[in-house]
Design a protein around this motif. Structure first.
Motif, PDB file in Angstrom:
ATOM      1  N   UNK A  77      16.915 -15.979 -15.955  1.00 63.88           N
ATOM      2  CA  UNK A  77      15.331 -16.687 -15.289  1.00 63.88           C
ATOM      3  C   UNK A  77      14.780 -16.004 -15.953  1.00 63.88           C
ATOM      4  N   UNK A  78      14.645 -14.838 -15.714  1.00 60.60           N
ATOM      5  CA  UNK A  78      13.173 -13.938 -16.394  1.00 60.60           C
ATOM      6  C   UNK A  78      13.492 -13.924 -17.620  1.00 60.60           C
ATOM      7  N   UNK A  79      14.463 -14.187 -18.667  1.00 60.55           N
ATOM      8  CA  UNK A  79      14.386 -14.145 -19.550  1.00 60.55           C
ATOM      9  C   UNK A  79      13.381 -15.472 -20.282  1.00 60.55           C
ATOM     10  N   UNK A  80      13.966 -16.341 -19.213  1.00 61.94           N
ATOM     11  CA  UNK A  80      13.330 -17.876 -19.749  1.00 61.94           C
ATOM     12  C   UNK A  80      12.116 -18.169 -19.096  1.00 61.94           C
ATOM     13  N   UNK A  81      11.708 -17.051 -18.391  1.00 63.65           N
ATOM     14  CA  UNK A  81      10.013 -17.015 -17.549  1.00 63.65           C
ATOM     15  C   UNK A  81       9.125 -16.377 -18.630  1.00 63.65           C
ATOM     16  N   UNK A  82      10.006 -15.644 -19.297  1.00 66.70           N
ATOM     17  CA  UNK A  82       9.285 -15.030 -20.760  1.00 66.70           C
ATOM     18  C   UNK A  82       8.978 -15.159 -21.663  1.00 66.70           C
ATOM     19  N   UNK A  83      10.271 -16.225 -22.238  1.00 64.21           N
ATOM     20  CA  UNK A  83      10.049 -16.990 -23.242  1.00 64.21           C
ATOM     21  C   UNK A  83       9.239 -18.094 -23.560  1.00 64.21           C
ATOM     22  N   UNK A 102       0.196 -13.849 -19.687  1.00 62.40           N
ATOM     23  CA  UNK A 102       0.578 -11.805 -19.632  1.00 62.40           C
ATOM     24  C   UNK A 102       0.744 -11.415 -18.544  1.00 62.40           C
ATOM     25  N   UNK A 103       0.583 -11.879 -17.046  1.00 61.15           N
ATOM     26  CA  UNK A 103       0.941 -11.024 -16.205  1.00 61.15           C
ATOM     27  C   UNK A 103       2.742 -11.317 -15.905  1.00 61.15           C
ATOM     28  N   UNK A 104       2.818 -12.615 -16.289  1.00 56.46           N
ATOM     29  CA  UNK A 104       3.887 -12.597 -16.371  1.00 56.46           C
ATOM     30  C   UNK A 104       5.469 -11.537 -17.493  1.00 56.46           C
ATOM     31  N   UNK A 105       4.769 -11.457 -18.624  1.00 57.02           N
ATOM     32  CA  UNK A 105       5.761 -11.171 -19.846  1.00 57.02           C
ATOM     33  C   UNK A 105       5.685  -9.551 -19.351  1.00 57.02           C
ATOM     34  N   UNK A 106       4.425  -9.053 -18.191  1.00 57.25           N
ATOM     35  CA  UNK A 106       3.939  -7.606 -18.239  1.00 57.25           C
ATOM     36  C   UNK A 106       5.249  -7.052 -17.189  1.00 57.25           C
ATOM     37  N   UNK A 107       5.270  -7.690 -16.302  1.00 57.97           N
ATOM     38  CA  UNK A 107       6.362  -7.904 -14.553  1.00 57.97           C
ATOM     39  C   UNK A 107       7.847  -7.687 -15.082  1.00 57.97           C
ATOM     40  N   UNK A 108       7.827  -9.221 -15.505  1.00 57.74           N
ATOM     41  CA  UNK A 108       9.513  -9.312 -15.954  1.00 57.74           C
ATOM     42  C   UNK A 108       9.996  -8.577 -16.652  1.00 57.74           C
ATOM     43  N   UNK A 109       9.657  -8.120 -17.950  1.00 58.99           N
ATOM     44  CA  UNK A 109      10.370  -7.776 -18.770  1.00 58.99           C
ATOM     45  C   UNK A 109      10.572  -6.462 -18.682  1.00 58.99           C
ATOM     46  N   UNK A 110       9.995  -5.488 -18.058  1.00 61.75           N
ATOM     47  CA  UNK A 110      10.606  -4.335 -17.354  1.00 61.75           C
ATOM     48  C   UNK A 110      11.808  -4.759 -16.206  1.00 61.75           C
ATOM     49  N   UNK A 111      11.345  -5.527 -15.708  1.00 66.18           N
ATOM     50  CA  UNK A 111      12.179  -5.876 -14.597  1.00 66.18           C
ATOM     51  C   UNK A 111      13.701  -6.060 -14.978  1.00 66.18           C
ATOM     52  N   UNK A 112      13.578  -7.203 -16.093  1.00 65.40           N
ATOM     53  CA  UNK A 112      15.135  -7.095 -17.119  1.00 65.40           C
ATOM     54  C   UNK A 112      15.486  -5.711 -17.244  1.00 65.40           C
ATOM     55  N   UNK A 113      14.816  -5.233 -17.636  1.00 67.92           N
ATOM     56  CA  UNK A 113      15.327  -3.928 -17.840  1.00 67.92           C
ATOM     57  C   UNK A 113      16.275  -2.844 -16.411  1.00 67.92           C
ATOM     58  N   UNK A 114      15.213  -3.149 -15.773  1.00 68.79           N
ATOM     59  CA  UNK A 114      16.047  -2.409 -14.691  1.00 68.79           C
ATOM     60  C   UNK A 114      16.870  -3.382 -14.338  1.00 68.79           C
ATOM     61  N   UNK A 115      17.072  -4.221 -13.747  1.00 64.02           N
ATOM     62  CA  UNK A 115      18.304  -4.930 -13.316  1.00 64.02           C
ATOM     63  C   UNK A 115      19.414  -4.616 -14.617  1.00 64.02           C
ATOM     64  N   UNK A 116      19.291  -4.511 -16.240  1.00 60.41           N
ATOM     65  CA  UNK A 116      20.378  -4.500 -16.857  1.00 60.41           C
ATOM     66  C   UNK A 116      21.125  -3.480 -16.322  1.00 60.41           C
ATOM     67  N   UNK A 171      12.031 -21.610  -7.927  1.00 65.97           N
ATOM     68  CA  UNK A 171      13.946 -21.106  -8.180  1.00 65.97           C
ATOM     69  C   UNK A 171      14.101 -19.162  -8.209  1.00 65.97           C
ATOM     70  N   UNK A 172      12.778 -18.702  -8.365  1.00 62.39           N
ATOM     71  CA  UNK A 172      13.248 -16.879  -8.244  1.00 62.39           C
ATOM     72  C   UNK A 172      12.668 -16.753  -7.099  1.00 62.39           C
ATOM     73  N   UNK A 173      12.176 -16.994  -5.950  1.00 59.73           N
ATOM     74  CA  UNK A 173      11.870 -16.988  -5.139  1.00 59.73           C
ATOM     75  C   UNK A 173      12.282 -17.453  -4.009  1.00 59.73           C
ATOM     76  N   UNK A 174      13.605 -18.500  -4.460  1.00 62.35           N
ATOM     77  CA  UNK A 174      14.752 -19.005  -3.326  1.00 62.35           C
ATOM     78  C   UNK A 174      15.956 -17.958  -4.107  1.00 62.35           C
ATOM     79  N   UNK A 175      16.379 -17.539  -4.625  1.00 62.96           N
ATOM     80  CA  UNK A 175      17.083 -16.104  -5.091  1.00 62.96           C
ATOM     81  C   UNK A 175      16.907 -14.757  -4.099  1.00 62.96           C
ATOM     82  N   UNK A 176      15.223 -14.657  -4.316  1.00 60.89           N
ATOM     83  CA  UNK A 176      14.439 -12.712  -3.958  1.00 60.89           C
ATOM     84  C   UNK A 176      14.595 -13.111  -2.886  1.00 60.89           C
ATOM     85  N   UNK A 177      14.858 -14.624  -2.090  1.00 57.70           N
ATOM     86  CA  UNK A 177      14.537 -14.228  -0.391  1.00 57.70           C
ATOM     87  C   UNK A 177      16.607 -13.977  -0.059  1.00 57.70           C
ATOM     88  N   UNK A 178      17.366 -14.735  -0.566  1.00 62.00           N
ATOM     89  CA  UNK A 178      18.384 -14.536  -0.156  1.00 62.00           C
ATOM     90  C   UNK A 178      19.052 -12.879  -1.061  1.00 62.00           C
TER      91      UNK A 178
END
Length: 213
Positions: A77-83, A102-116, A171-178
């Motif tokens: 989901x984050x990877x598509x947002x970055x794209x 720019x904010x999306x790239x700054x926030x979500x790229x590190x989160x992808x690394x963390x989740x992996x 969609x991301x908010x729904x998954x995060x709330x779960x």
């Protein structure tokens, strides 16, 4: 004094010495069979208790299935947002759209690394097969949607980007709330809280951009 007399004087001393040896031996045997064995039993009991306590304090798993699903689904989901965010470079004309990208790239790229990293440490794969549920209210864009966005420029791109990213964020908010509700790993729940807070604010900003374009 004759030899016979000297012998009479020596015999009692020998008997006393013999009695002392026997008494000392008896005391030693008593110690071995009594206090000594009790001490050994106490050591064995203490070792068993320590082992039992170690089993009780053994660390339990600090994650659950919800945490795993959250990471496995949020990574693509984050990877598509970055794209989508990277497409803004050279296509977007609105300064706010560029700023959000720019904010999306700054926030979500590190989160992808963390989740992996989480999935690797848990011994879980990054992908969950066909990713069931990824096309049901999660905001993921189709290949057709992405091709259309790539073909846009200027204000048309800005509008389509805002519309698509609002759906994507929801969609991301729904998954995060779960994850917030059912997750176990503290770091994953914290990330989910950050996603809900950050992307909810961006949804409001994107909607205001759409209203003025």
């Amino acid at each position: 004094m004759t030899a016979f007399t000297r012998a009479l004087h020596r015999k009692p001393a020998r008997r006393i010495t013999a009695v002392g040896v026997v008494a000392a031996g008896a005391l030693l045997l008593s110690a071995c069979s009594g206090g000594g064995m009790d001490g050994m039993s106490g050591m064995d009991h203490g070792s068993s208790t320590a082992a039992a306590d170690a089993d009780k304090t053994a660390p339990a798993s600090d994650f659950n299935d919800t945490d795993v699903k959250f990471a496995q689904m949020m990574i693509p989901h984050h990877e598509q947002a970055l794209e989508m965010a990277k497409l803004a470079d050279g296509r977007a004309s609105d300064s706010e759209i560029k700023g959000i990208a720019a904010k999306i790239e700054k926030a979500q790229d590190p989160e992808i690394t963390t989740m992996k990293g989480w999935l690797q440490s848990w011994g879980k794969p990054e992908a969950m097969g066909d990713m069931p549920g990824m096309d049901m209210g999660d905001g993921m864009m189709s290949d057709k949607d992405m091709k259309e966005l790539k073909a846009m420029k200027g204000t048309e791109f800005d509008k389509m980007f805002a519309q698509m990213m609002i759906e994507h964020h929801n969609g991301a908010i729904t998954m995060a709330k779960d994850e917030q509700k059912n997750g176990k790993k503290a770091d994953a729940v914290k990330m989910a809280q950050d996603i809900v807070r950050g992307q909810s604010a961006e949804v409001k900003q994107l909607q205001s951009i759409l209203d003025r374009l």
